[in-house]
Design a protein around this motif. Structure first.
Motif, mmCIF file in Angstrom:
data_model
loop_
_atom_site.group_PDB
_atom_site.id
_atom_site.type_symbol
_atom_site.label_atom_id
_atom_site.label_comp_id
_atom_site.label_asym_id
_atom_site.label_seq_id
_atom_site.Cartn_x
_atom_site.Cartn_y
_atom_site.Cartn_z
ATOM 1 N N SER A 146 1.235 5.272 0.196
ATOM 2 C CA SER A 146 0.549 6.481 0.651
ATOM 3 C C SER A 146 1.123 7.689 -0.080
ATOM 4 C CB SER A 146 0.719 6.656 2.168
ATOM 5 O OG SER A 146 0.176 5.567 2.871
ATOM 6 N N LEU A 156 0.865 -1.180 0.000
ATOM 7 C CA LEU A 156 0.000 0.000 0.000
ATOM 8 C C LEU A 156 0.904 1.234 0.000
ATOM 9 C CD1 LEU A 156 -2.765 1.409 0.254
ATOM 10 C CD2 LEU A 156 -2.528 1.213 2.748
ATOM 11 N N THR A 158 -1.417 5.151 6.271
ATOM 12 C CA THR A 158 -1.397 3.793 6.807
ATOM 13 C C THR A 158 -0.587 2.838 5.930
ATOM 14 O OG1 THR A 158 -3.460 3.261 5.651
ATOM 15 C CG2 THR A 158 -3.635 4.079 7.920
ATOM 16 N N GLY A 159 -0.061 3.311 4.788
ATOM 17 C CA GLY A 159 0.742 2.466 3.916
ATOM 18 C C GLY A 159 2.157 2.301 4.440
ATOM 19 N N ARG A 215 -3.409 -0.212 -5.388
ATOM 20 C CA ARG A 215 -3.204 -0.231 -3.934
ATOM 21 C C ARG A 215 -2.513 1.057 -3.490
ATOM 22 N NH1 ARG A 215 -4.312 -3.046 0.337
ATOM 23 N NH2 ARG A 215 -2.145 -3.517 0.860
ATOM 24 N N TRP A 216 -3.280 2.141 -3.450
ATOM 25 C CA TRP A 216 -2.757 3.431 -3.002
ATOM 26 C C TRP A 216 -3.776 4.113 -2.125
ATOM 27 C CZ3 TRP A 216 -6.069 7.272 -4.263
ATOM 28 C CH2 TRP A 216 -6.879 7.101 -5.390
ATOM 29 N N GLU A 217 -3.305 5.088 -1.371
ATOM 30 C CA GLU A 217 -4.186 6.020 -0.670
ATOM 31 C C GLU A 217 -3.594 7.415 -0.832
ATOM 32 O OE1 GLU A 217 -4.303 4.993 3.463
ATOM 33 O OE2 GLU A 217 -2.228 5.572 3.841
ATOM 34 N N ARG A 266 -10.349 5.895 -0.935
ATOM 35 C CA ARG A 266 -8.901 5.836 -0.786
ATOM 36 C C ARG A 266 -8.291 7.207 -0.512
ATOM 37 N NH1 ARG A 266 -7.653 2.866 -6.394
ATOM 38 N NH2 ARG A 266 -9.187 4.453 -7.001
ATOM 39 N N ALA A 310 5.694 0.098 -7.180
ATOM 40 C CA ALA A 310 5.284 -1.125 -6.478
ATOM 41 C C ALA A 310 6.069 -2.335 -6.966
ATOM 42 C CB ALA A 310 3.784 -1.352 -6.674
#
Length: 777
Positions: free
Chosen positions: A238, A236, A317-318, A265-267, A293, A339
């Motif tokens: 961020s 993940l 939180t990543g 898979r990101w925020e 997200r 990634a």
């Protein structure tokens, strides 16, 4: 297994490393599946036995049979997948073998053709017609040579520093080598500067280059999506973005570029730094409702970019933090490549990419960066965007520091990288980030944030203190930096080694410039006389022997540049040795002090200087592996006062190779790596081979532009004008290509998106990013 390895194994080793790794990963997974299926079979048998015992319960038996059939289908699918992988591996093995056989065939065919042409030439030369037309050919050749001389003379005069210097050097060459030697020197001098001789070449503009190599079509996107689906525990990421009164249209485009990522898979962690524009605050408040997200926090007090960035990190939180400005844009594949590095490299802590600028929809000014380069990082923020950091380490060092606003990213990467190993830092040679260019942006002009330049100097100065280096940081006219390293209280002795054969005027100029202009006091000179027979030169050498800090040694063996230097190093008294050609002339008095400030650092190997032609165009700005085949000089013929590609012509930087025309190194390191190769590289490429070995021994080689000297290269360099010399040069080229074939493919100090055909940092067509869905981003 060495040379006895089976051909299939050897073919795999010669293949693409990444694809081979993936294939074996699939095979390993299949073995696991096979084991699991074995257990399933046993379980199926148990189920069948149980089913026989409970045949009365027809419904339960049917369920068990359906489960068994499903497992059988899964087993068959796994077997088919394994077979496909095996077929792919066999195909790759065959392809490698075919390519190798094709190469051998082409080489044999080429050598056969060369032999045939040599025979045809000899037959032609032996014919009566050839002998009869000899006078006509001789006359035509002399006319052509005369015309060439007339065309080339103005350029030669300019390169030699004016008419009087040109005449003086011409007379010296004639006296030394005769008319034939002077003509050979002239031919060589005018064969070197291809671009300077006016030969035009085709170049490709960035827009066309992007269309050719960076088209992200449906097939490429599908390939990336399939790769992501196969990753175990994808990270993940961020993306942290501080916001303050951003232009709303640009802010929306920035957010949209994150939402458009192929990697899912990101925020996006946004910290609003107490914006006063209600439209910005209203837009940010609505974002989490449109995309789960996206996280937004609103600071109650404006704390500027460092504190706002820390607030964004607090809600992340990543496991990774990607730094993102409020008005910039990511490429669609940006987080995919980030990634992928995280998944495939368990040691990585810091990742950075190339970047360009964008205005409207037009992309321009790409910065294709080198791999990790600590000396260049102390000259400017090499990492910048896209920079991605392991979040635990970011928090451990306290995040961004207040008071470094404008250079907060530079300060962060300096502190973050301290203590990291080279394999923990990865450079992705792709443009993954677009700087927005608009009025007031740093992308448009660093002067828009002059306070940032001052903050950057403070960041570098404090970095030096933390890692135990003493020095001062100056701001350059380009708003970049120069570090002046302090010398120790007790100055180490430096032995300057100068091989020579005759060439009195050049040798005298070299020696006198060192004696008169060198402010570093603790040095000695060893002059290595290799068969001088000119009476005036011999008299001068006898005179120099009377100097307290000059020794003259004599070597009567055939010319072997590597051996001459190795023998001199063996008798050097200095803790450091400096190899110097006899056609070097000192310009800057601090040249040796500057080089020693770098050489005394424990992890530094060879140190090179900036060498100019007499016409004040650049001769040596370091050496890049692979340019022109073996190695070339970047920025060659760059005019004095010009900065070069992203100022790399004026910035201290880590390089793989520096020239032995002026090379400083610790004597113990020189001897530890075996010195110059006097067996295989007697004349050419010995410095390239030497510096690669120094680098591979764990040292970093450094080039500094602040040690400046003239290199009268064309006046002394030997001309490959005999069959023996040509054969020797050919064998040295082949030796380098054979020994360092892998190293010459990719120099970490140079980007695979830049050409190996020229020395001007122009774009490579195509880029050397083989095996990816697109060659460029």
């Amino acid at each position: 297994m060495g040379k006895n390895a089976p051909e299939a194994i050897a073919a795999i080793c010669r293949g693409d490393a990444e694809e081979t790794r993936k294939t074996f990963a699939r095979i390993g997974r299949l073995n696991t599946l096979e084991y699991e299926l074995s257990a399933v079979r046993q379980g199926g048998q148990d189920v069948a036995d149980q089913g026989s015992a409970t045949a009365a319960d027809g419904g339960s038996l049917e369920a068990l049979l359906r489960e068994r059939d499903t497992l059988i289908v899964e087993r068959d699918d796994a077997y088919r997948y394994r077979q496909e992988c095996s077929i792919q591996l066999d195909a790759k093995t065959r392809k490698v073998a075919q390519l190798e056989n094709r190469l051998k065939y082409e080489m044999v065919k080429t050598y056969t053709r060369i032999s045939e042409l040599d025979k045809a030439i000899e037959q032609m030369k032996a014919s009566a017609s050839w002998r009869m037309t000899a006078p006509y050919r001789w006359t035509g050749l002399k006319v052509k040579q005369t015309l060439d001389l007339l065309r080339a003379t103005p350029g030669m005069i300019q390169r030699q520093g004016g008419f009087l210097k040109f005449i003086s050097k011409s007379v010296s060459v004639v006296r030394r080598d005769g008319i034939r030697g002077a003509l050979s020197a002239w031919r060589y001098a005018n064969a070197l500067p291809g671009s300077a001789n006016g030969r035009a070449r085709k170049t490709i503009d960035y827009g066309t280059w992007l269309k050719n190599y960076a088209t992200l079509d449906d097939a490429a996107i599908a390939t990336m999506t399939e790769q992501v689906a196969r990753w175990q525990n994808p990270p993940l990421i961020s993306v942290v973005m501080p916001v303050y009164n951003a232009p709303l249209d640009l802010l929306k485009e920035a957010v949209a570029s994150v939402q458009a990522q192929i990697y899912p898979r990101w925020e996006l962690c946004i910290a609003d730094d107490c914006s006063t524009l209600e439209e910005v605050r209203d837009y940010l408040k609505a974002l989490p409702e449109t995309d789960s997200r996206i996280k937004v926090c609103f600071r109650e007090v404006n704390g500027h970019i460092s504190e706002a960035s820390n607030s964004a990190i607090e809600i992340a939180t990543g496991g990774w933090v990607a730094l993102f400005d409020q008005d910039d844009m990511l490429t669609k594949d940006a987080l995919f490549y980030v990634a992928r590095e995280i998944v495939h490299n368990k040691d990585v802590k810091l990742i950075y990419s190339d970047e360009d600028k964008i205005e409207g929809t037009k992309r321009y000014d790409p910065y294709f960066k080198p791999d990790w380069n600590p000396d260049l990082l102390r000259s400017h923020n090499l990492v910048c965007h896209l920079g991605v950091y392991e979040i635990g380490r970011v928090r451990a060092i306290g995040g961004f520091r207040k008071g470094l606003e404008g250079a907060q990213d530079h300060d962060l990467v300096l502190r973050f990288s301290e203590g990291l190993k080279a394999n923990e830092i990865v450079h992705i040679p792709r443009v993954l980030y677009h700087w927005r260019s608009h009025s007031g942006s740093t992308a448009q002009s660093a002067n828009n944030k002059s306070y940032a330049v001052v903050a950057g100097r403070k960041a570098i100065q404090e970095h030096l203190g933390r890692i135990g280096l003493r020095g001062t940081v100056d701001i350059l006219p380009t708003n970049m930096y120069r570090v002046k390293y302090d010398l120790p209280d007790v100055l180490p002795l430096v032995t300057i080694i100068i091989p020579t054969r005759n060439g009195l005027s050049l040798l005298r100029q070299c020696i006198q410039s060192v004696l008169a202009k060198t402010t570093y006091p603790n040095y000695e000179i060893i002059i290595v006389d290799n068969n001088s027979d000119d009476p005036a030169t011999l008299a001068y050498l006898s005179e120099m022997e009377q100097q307290a800090n000059i020794r003259v040694t004599r070597d009567s063996s055939p010319f072997n540049y590597s051996k001459l230097n190795n023998d001199a190093v063996a008798i050097a008294n200095g803790e450091f040795v400096l190899l110097m050609n006899n056609d070097i002339e000192v310009i800057s008095p601090e040249w040796l002090s500057e080089m020693m400030g770098l050489a005394i650092q424990p992890d530094v190997g060879a140190v090179g200087a900036r060498l100019w032609y007499p016409d004040d165009t650049l001769q040596h700005g370091g050496v890049i592996l692979g340019i022109g085949g073996v190695a070339g000089h970047p920025h060659k013929f760059l005019a004095k006062g010009a900065y070069g590609y992203f100022s790399r012509g004026e910035l201290t930087q880590t390089l793989s190779v520096v020239t032995a025309a002026c090379l400083l190194i610790r004597k113990s390191v020189y001897e530890a790596v075996g010195g110059l190769d006097e067996k295989n590289l007697k004349v050419a490429f010995n410095d390239v081979d030497f510096c690669i070995r120094v680098r591979d021994a764990g040292y970093r080689n450094v080039w500094t532009p602040y040690a400046e000297l003239y290199h009268h290269e064309s006046a002394t360099r030997g001309v490959e004008d005999t069959p023996e010399k040509k054969e020797r040069f050919r064998s040295e080229v082949l030796y380098m290509l054979d020994k360092w074939k892998d190293a010459l493919i990719q120099d970490p100090a140079y980007n695979p998106n830049l050409t190996l055909d020229h020395e001007d940092f122009s774009l490579a067509s195509p880029p050397r990013n083989d095996g990816d869905p697109t060659l460029a981003s």
